[in-house]
Design an enzyme around this catalytic site. Structure first.
Site, PDB file in Angstrom:
ATOM      1  N   HIS A  59      44.129  83.637  34.070  1.00 27.84           N
ATOM      2  CA  HIS A  59      45.413  83.039  34.383  1.00 27.84           C
ATOM      3  C   HIS A  59      45.298  81.668  34.946  1.00 27.84           C
ATOM      4  O   HIS A  59      44.266  81.465  35.875  1.00 27.84           O
ATOM      5  CB  HIS A  59      46.578  83.700  34.672  1.00 27.84           C
ATOM      6  CG  HIS A  59      46.833  84.960  33.808  1.00 27.84           C
ATOM      7  ND1 HIS A  59      48.143  85.530  34.041  1.00 27.84           N
ATOM      8  CD2 HIS A  59      46.358  85.577  32.789  1.00 27.84           C
ATOM      9  CE1 HIS A  59      48.302  86.519  33.091  1.00 27.84           C
ATOM     10  NE2 HIS A  59      47.262  86.501  32.446  1.00 27.84           N
ATOM     11  N   GLU A  61      47.024  80.564  37.579  1.00 24.41           N
ATOM     12  CA  GLU A  61      47.048  80.562  38.902  1.00 24.41           C
ATOM     13  C   GLU A  61      45.911  81.420  39.533  1.00 24.41           C
ATOM     14  O   GLU A  61      45.385  81.039  40.670  1.00 24.41           O
ATOM     15  CB  GLU A  61      48.323  81.839  39.346  1.00 24.41           C
ATOM     16  CG  GLU A  61      49.817  81.152  38.932  1.00 24.41           C
ATOM     17  CD  GLU A  61      50.025  81.839  37.672  1.00 24.41           C
ATOM     18  OE1 GLU A  61      51.136  82.294  37.398  1.00 24.41           O
ATOM     19  OE2 GLU A  61      49.206  81.874  36.690  1.00 24.41           O
ATOM     20  N   CYS A  89      53.104  86.276  36.676  1.00 25.96           N
ATOM     21  CA  CYS A  89      53.170  87.634  36.383  1.00 25.96           C
ATOM     22  C   CYS A  89      53.085  88.650  37.227  1.00 25.96           C
ATOM     23  O   CYS A  89      52.401  87.976  38.479  1.00 25.96           O
ATOM     24  CB  CYS A  89      52.155  87.868  35.271  1.00 25.96           C
ATOM     25  SG  CYS A  89      50.244  87.901  35.515  1.00 25.96           S
ATOM     26  N   CYS A  92      49.210  87.883  38.817  1.00 23.77           N
ATOM     27  CA  CYS A  92      49.078  86.587  39.634  1.00 23.77           C
ATOM     28  C   CYS A  92      49.813  86.586  40.913  1.00 23.77           C
ATOM     29  O   CYS A  92      49.401  85.962  42.063  1.00 23.77           O
ATOM     30  CB  CYS A  92      49.646  85.323  38.719  1.00 23.77           C
ATOM     31  SG  CYS A  92      48.475  84.992  37.254  1.00 23.77           S
TER      32      CYS A  92
END
Length: 155
Positions: A59, A61, A89, A92
């Protein structure tokens, strides 16, 4: 939920995150971008690379946190701000808490997986040892439009 409290340079850095998100489209990844800033300087930036790397943890992040940690020589990403185009999410948000990021600014909310107040509130959980300041909704329309266009093109 996140407070809508922004500072003068926030929009500039969120626009950099939007540019990162657009780069994810080059390899058919969901257009989400993240930028980490410390003392006015970008120390980490990334976009989703789940498809590119065939990695569920790739992801924006997480990748930006890895880059920032390398730049700082520490797993603690202190005195920084993480800008991300979509509400983080749970994974993250957990990484943000563990990295001790003091402030998170996000674009649009994620009503299906958001962990900054939409579905869960990992970033505001009082039982955790770190709670960053959170501001949501910056350039929300622009960030949401990127995602809507991406998913509409797949239907």
């Amino acid at each position: 939920m996140a407070a809508e409290r922004f500072f003068p340079r926030d929009e500039h850095f969120m626009r950099l995150a939007v540019r990162e998100a657009q780069r994810a489209l080059e390899h058919d990844d969901v257009p989400i971008g993240a930028v980490i800033v410390r003392e006015g300087e970008v120390i980490g930036s990334a976009h989703n690379e789940r498809e590119l790397r065939a990695d569920p943890t790739a992801h924006a992040e997480v990748l930006a946190l890895r880059e920032a940690s390398r730049a700082l020589g520490s797993w603690r990403v202190l005195e920084s701000v993480l800008y991300v185009t979509l509400e983080p999410c749970a994974m993250c948000a957990g990484a943000i808490v563990l990295g001790r990021v003091p402030r998170v600014v996000y674009g649009c909310t994620d009503p299906k997986a958001g962990a900054a107040g939409s579905v869960l509130d990992v970033l505001g959980e009082p039982r955790l040892n770190h709670r960053p300041e959170v501001a949501g909704g910056l350039l929300a329309g622009e960030c949401a439009a990127l995602l809507h266009e991406f998913f509409a093109s797949r239907r």
